[in-house]
Write a protein that holds these residues in place. Structure first.
Motif, PDB file in Angstrom:
ATOM      1  N   MET A 180       1.017  -1.317   0.240  1.00  0.00           N
ATOM      2  CA  MET A 180      -0.125   0.105   0.056  1.00  0.00           C
ATOM      3  C   MET A 180       0.868   1.353   0.062  1.00  0.00           C
ATOM      4  O   MET A 180       1.704   1.494   0.572  1.00  0.00           O
ATOM      5  CB  MET A 180      -0.957   0.074   1.235  1.00  0.00           C
ATOM      6  CG  MET A 180      -1.691   1.333   1.215  1.00  0.00           C
ATOM      7  SD  MET A 180      -3.274   0.840   2.460  1.00  0.00           S
ATOM      8  CE  MET A 180      -2.431   0.805   4.084  1.00  0.00           C
ATOM      9  N   GLU A 181       0.349   2.211  -0.729  1.00  0.00           N
ATOM     10  CA  GLU A 181       1.337   3.517  -0.854  1.00  0.00           C
ATOM     11  C   GLU A 181       0.640   4.408   0.490  1.00  0.00           C
ATOM     12  O   GLU A 181      -0.795   4.688   0.041  1.00  0.00           O
ATOM     13  CB  GLU A 181       1.189   4.070  -2.308  1.00  0.00           C
ATOM     14  CG  GLU A 181       1.762   5.332  -2.516  1.00  0.00           C
ATOM     15  CD  GLU A 181       1.592   6.033  -3.889  1.00  0.00           C
ATOM     16  OE1 GLU A 181       2.596   6.848  -4.349  1.00  0.00           O
ATOM     17  OE2 GLU A 181       0.510   5.613  -4.447  1.00  0.00           O
ATOM     18  N   SER A 182       1.183   4.973   1.006  1.00  0.00           N
ATOM     19  CA  SER A 182       0.657   5.623   2.205  1.00  0.00           C
ATOM     20  C   SER A 182       1.547   6.839   2.325  1.00  0.00           C
ATOM     21  O   SER A 182       2.693   6.985   2.135  1.00  0.00           O
ATOM     22  CB  SER A 182       0.237   5.152   3.107  1.00  0.00           C
ATOM     23  OG  SER A 182       1.444   4.459   3.623  1.00  0.00           O
ATOM     24  N   SER A 183       1.263   7.794   3.270  1.00  0.00           N
ATOM     25  CA  SER A 183       1.949   8.672   4.015  1.00  0.00           C
ATOM     26  C   SER A 183       1.543   9.326   5.257  1.00  0.00           C
ATOM     27  O   SER A 183       0.320   9.097   5.507  1.00  0.00           O
ATOM     28  CB  SER A 183       2.004  10.272   2.836  1.00  0.00           C
ATOM     29  OG  SER A 183       0.595  10.787   2.937  1.00  0.00           O
ATOM     30  N   ASN A 184       2.522   9.558   6.112  1.00  0.00           N
ATOM     31  CA  ASN A 184       1.989  10.204   7.631  1.00  0.00           C
ATOM     32  C   ASN A 184       3.392  10.633   8.169  1.00  0.00           C
ATOM     33  O   ASN A 184       4.439  10.687   7.664  1.00  0.00           O
ATOM     34  CB  ASN A 184       1.593   8.935   8.462  1.00  0.00           C
ATOM     35  CG  ASN A 184       2.544   7.791   8.289  1.00  0.00           C
ATOM     36  OD1 ASN A 184       3.865   7.939   8.605  1.00  0.00           O
ATOM     37  ND2 ASN A 184       2.194   6.518   7.927  1.00  0.00           N
ATOM     38  N   ASN A 185       2.767  11.463   9.245  1.00  0.00           N
ATOM     39  CA  ASN A 185       3.755  11.946   9.980  1.00  0.00           C
ATOM     40  C   ASN A 185       4.581  11.285  11.100  1.00  0.00           C
ATOM     41  O   ASN A 185       5.443  11.347  11.685  1.00  0.00           O
ATOM     42  CB  ASN A 185       3.441  13.398  10.542  1.00  0.00           C
ATOM     43  CG  ASN A 185       3.486  14.352   9.405  1.00  0.00           C
ATOM     44  OD1 ASN A 185       4.171  14.511   8.856  1.00  0.00           O
ATOM     45  ND2 ASN A 185       2.319  15.269   9.799  1.00  0.00           N
ATOM     46  N   SER A 186       3.815  10.054  11.660  1.00  0.00           N
ATOM     47  CA  SER A 186       4.062   9.401  12.758  1.00  0.00           C
ATOM     48  C   SER A 186       3.696   7.956  12.280  1.00  0.00           C
ATOM     49  O   SER A 186       3.152   7.612  11.500  1.00  0.00           O
ATOM     50  CB  SER A 186       3.596   9.710  13.925  1.00  0.00           C
ATOM     51  OG  SER A 186       2.120   9.758  14.003  1.00  0.00           O
ATOM     52  N   ALA A 187       4.372   7.050  13.141  1.00  0.00           N
ATOM     53  CA  ALA A 187       3.931   5.583  12.940  1.00  0.00           C
ATOM     54  C   ALA A 187       2.499   5.341  13.303  1.00  0.00           C
ATOM     55  O   ALA A 187       1.898   5.846  13.762  1.00  0.00           O
ATOM     56  CB  ALA A 187       4.778   4.580  13.992  1.00  0.00           C
ATOM     57  N   THR A 188       1.911   4.570  12.481  1.00  0.00           N
ATOM     58  CA  THR A 188       0.355   4.301  12.449  1.00  0.00           C
ATOM     59  C   THR A 188       0.393   2.728  12.414  1.00  0.00           C
ATOM     60  O   THR A 188       1.061   1.808  12.179  1.00  0.00           O
ATOM     61  CB  THR A 188      -0.486   4.767  11.297  1.00  0.00           C
ATOM     62  OG1 THR A 188       0.315   4.109  10.058  1.00  0.00           O
ATOM     63  CG2 THR A 188      -0.074   6.121  11.313  1.00  0.00           C
ATOM     64  N   SER A 189      -0.856   2.028  12.954  1.00  0.00           N
ATOM     65  CA  SER A 189      -0.976   0.698  13.037  1.00  0.00           C
ATOM     66  C   SER A 189      -2.419   0.318  12.569  1.00  0.00           C
ATOM     67  O   SER A 189      -3.554   1.205  12.845  1.00  0.00           O
ATOM     68  CB  SER A 189      -0.840   0.030  14.577  1.00  0.00           C
ATOM     69  OG  SER A 189      -1.851   0.810  15.226  1.00  0.00           O
ATOM     70  N   PHE A 190      -2.655  -0.846  11.992  1.00  0.00           N
ATOM     71  CA  PHE A 190      -3.798  -1.007  11.125  1.00  0.00           C
ATOM     72  C   PHE A 190      -3.850  -2.744  11.081  1.00  0.00           C
ATOM     73  O   PHE A 190      -2.771  -3.353  11.068  1.00  0.00           O
ATOM     74  CB  PHE A 190      -4.361  -0.429  10.169  1.00  0.00           C
ATOM     75  CG  PHE A 190      -3.241  -0.145   8.978  1.00  0.00           C
ATOM     76  CD1 PHE A 190      -2.922  -1.215   7.884  1.00  0.00           C
ATOM     77  CD2 PHE A 190      -2.348   0.929   9.089  1.00  0.00           C
ATOM     78  CE1 PHE A 190      -2.103  -0.911   7.067  1.00  0.00           C
ATOM     79  CE2 PHE A 190      -1.529   0.950   7.905  1.00  0.00           C
ATOM     80  CZ  PHE A 190      -1.354  -0.059   7.144  1.00  0.00           C
ATOM     81  N   ASN A 191      -4.907  -3.335  10.718  1.00  0.00           N
ATOM     82  CA  ASN A 191      -4.969  -4.772  10.434  1.00  0.00           C
ATOM     83  C   ASN A 191      -5.653  -5.052   9.048  1.00  0.00           C
ATOM     84  O   ASN A 191      -6.502  -4.088   8.472  1.00  0.00           O
ATOM     85  CB  ASN A 191      -5.937  -5.271  11.546  1.00  0.00           C
ATOM     86  CG  ASN A 191      -5.238  -5.594  12.663  1.00  0.00           C
ATOM     87  OD1 ASN A 191      -5.687  -5.084  13.730  1.00  0.00           O
ATOM     88  ND2 ASN A 191      -4.565  -6.650  12.696  1.00  0.00           N
ATOM     89  N   PHE A 192      -5.052  -5.889   8.260  1.00  0.00           N
ATOM     90  CA  PHE A 192      -5.621  -6.378   6.972  1.00  0.00           C
ATOM     91  C   PHE A 192      -6.568  -7.661   7.543  1.00  0.00           C
ATOM     92  O   PHE A 192      -6.319  -8.418   8.133  1.00  0.00           O
ATOM     93  CB  PHE A 192      -4.789  -6.827   6.175  1.00  0.00           C
ATOM     94  CG  PHE A 192      -4.336  -5.512   5.432  1.00  0.00           C
ATOM     95  CD1 PHE A 192      -4.918  -5.437   4.080  1.00  0.00           C
ATOM     96  CD2 PHE A 192      -3.036  -4.892   5.634  1.00  0.00           C
ATOM     97  CE1 PHE A 192      -4.363  -4.446   3.130  1.00  0.00           C
ATOM     98  CE2 PHE A 192      -2.682  -3.786   5.056  1.00  0.00           C
ATOM     99  CZ  PHE A 192      -3.197  -3.878   3.691  1.00  0.00           C
ATOM    100  N   GLU A 193      -7.840  -7.778   6.802  1.00  0.00           N
ATOM    101  CA  GLU A 193      -8.644  -8.807   7.192  1.00  0.00           C
ATOM    102  C   GLU A 193      -8.872  -9.476   5.498  1.00  0.00           C
ATOM    103  O   GLU A 193      -8.954  -8.796   4.905  1.00  0.00           O
ATOM    104  CB  GLU A 193     -10.047  -8.888   7.731  1.00  0.00           C
ATOM    105  CG  GLU A 193      -9.653  -8.189   9.196  1.00  0.00           C
ATOM    106  CD  GLU A 193     -11.143  -8.123   9.898  1.00  0.00           C
ATOM    107  OE1 GLU A 193     -12.155  -8.315   9.199  1.00  0.00           O
ATOM    108  OE2 GLU A 193     -11.259  -7.376  10.879  1.00  0.00           O
ATOM    109  N   PHE A 194      -8.962 -10.823   5.362  1.00  0.00           N
ATOM    110  CA  PHE A 194      -9.275 -11.441   4.205  1.00  0.00           C
ATOM    111  C   PHE A 194     -10.152 -12.391   4.456  1.00  0.00           C
ATOM    112  O   PHE A 194      -9.811 -13.361   5.293  1.00  0.00           O
ATOM    113  CB  PHE A 194      -7.872 -12.169   3.435  1.00  0.00           C
ATOM    114  CG  PHE A 194      -6.928 -11.100   2.854  1.00  0.00           C
ATOM    115  CD1 PHE A 194      -7.218 -10.692   1.535  1.00  0.00           C
ATOM    116  CD2 PHE A 194      -6.094 -10.578   3.610  1.00  0.00           C
ATOM    117  CE1 PHE A 194      -6.248  -9.618   0.945  1.00  0.00           C
ATOM    118  CE2 PHE A 194      -5.221  -9.608   3.043  1.00  0.00           C
ATOM    119  CZ  PHE A 194      -5.144  -9.126   1.663  1.00  0.00           C
TER     120      PHE A 194
END
Length: 350
Positions: free
Chosen positions: A280-294
């Motif tokens: 995934m192409e993304s941008s941010n200023n600090s660390a982020t967290s998320f989940n993928f579900e399939f």
């Protein structure tokens, strides 16, 4: 004198005892019948048997206008109503209540779902009603429901279908000689592809915008924590989605203004089974967290590094996911931090 009187009494007692024993051996005959009650249609004949067969029986009907009975126990219903069939043998009698009704044949069985395929969500339910025609048909028993693949979906005796696993099954409803079926697909969500479907194959990597999540609206295809499109870009509405306007889409055509707990669903169509690298192409200023579900299976939480700014777009590799041929659903769930999400890429891994 006393001894002689005692002897007379003893002899009398023996004689009385002997007479009592003789009478008990001549007991009243007993018997049983094969039916203790009878529901019968007018015009039908039902045979009732009595046991033991070596006794003589008398058969009578209290209301012969409703039902008659032969001297061998054959009951014939003549008109609607009630009567008692009386069976006698010696001094024993048995009464058999009889209800005679007019037969109303079933002409059809109608289900309230007629589309080619019924979609039921995973862990969700859907109730199907079965209606008799005519509604007062009385020549059939209860409806019987079955599922050809109970691992995918089961069905209760009341027609409630429960989705247990992704895939297809056939739900069958049987009543008398009438059999009706419904093809059922158990899915993750009732959302539909937007500008898709997104087709994955071994021949070439697939890229598409993160803003091309499914159609279906809030709570079905996505969840956004506020009802405003903070970015203001009407991309979704311009391509025919009237229910996607609350997702925040900025001028860079990316999902932005992300908050904890937001999510988006994408329908994927896989042509070649195998492993696919997810990026995934993304941008941010600090660390982020998320989940993928399939397909409703939650993959481990991913913590992404800071890219250096909202305009510093970076490709990040997340998982190699094995996908079988056919339809699949991917869900991105945002957990913490803030990030802009612009492009998704799937590459076949030999």
């Amino acid at each position: 004198m006393k001894n002689r009187l005692f002897s007379y009494l003893a002899v009398a007692a023996v004689l009385l005892t002997g007479c009592d024993s003789y009478n008990r051996t001549d007991a009243i005959p007993s018997f049983t019948v094969t039916k203790t009650s009878l529901n019968i249609f007018v015009g039908d004949v039902v045979k009732i048997d009595a046991s033991p067969t070596n006794q003589n029986y008398t058969w009578t009907s209290e209301v012969p206008e409703v039902a008659t009975v032969s001297n061998t126990g054959e009951v014939t219903a003549l008109s609607a109503g009630t009567t008692d069939i009386i069976v006698s043998s010696a001094d024993a009698t048995i009464r058999i209540p009889v209800i005679a009704t007019v037969k109303i044949p079933l002409t059809d069985l109608v289900l309230n779902y007629t589309d080619p395929t019924l979609q039921v969500t995973l862990n969700g339910t859907y109730s199907v009603n079965a209606t008799k025609e005519p509604s007062d048909a009385n020549d059939v028993d209860n409806v019987v429901w079955t599922s050809s693949n109970p691992d995918v979906a089961t069905v209760s005796s009341l027609g409630v279908i429960s989705g247990l696993g992704l895939g297809y099954t056939t739900i069958t409803c049987t009543l008398g000689n009438f059999v009706k079926s419904i093809d059922v697909e158990v899915i993750v969500t009732t959302s539909t592809p937007f500008r898709g479907p997104h087709i994955l194959s071994a021949s070439t990597p697939l890229e598409f915008p993160c803003i091309d999540f499914d159609m279906g609206g809030e709570g079905i295809a996505f969840h956004d924590t506020n009802s405003n499109n903070d970015g203001g870009v009407k991309y979704r509405a311009n391509y025919g989605d009237p229910n996607g306007g609350s997702v925040d889409i900025g001028g860079d055509y990316a999902i932005g203004w992300t908050n904890n707990g937001e999510w988006w669903i994408y329908t994927l169509q896989v042509e070649d089974a195998g492993y696919y690298k997810v990026e995934m192409e993304s941008s941010n200023n600090s660390a982020t967290s998320f989940n993928f579900e399939f397909d409703a299976v939650v993959y481990p939480e991913y913590i992404s590094r800071a890219t250096g700014g909202w305009a510093a777009w970076t490709w990040m590799e997340y998982y190699n996911v094995y996908l079988t041929e056919g339809k699949h659903w991917m869900k991105i769930v945002y957990n913490s931090g803030g990030s802009n999400l612009r492009t998704l890429r799937f590459t076949y891994v030999p």
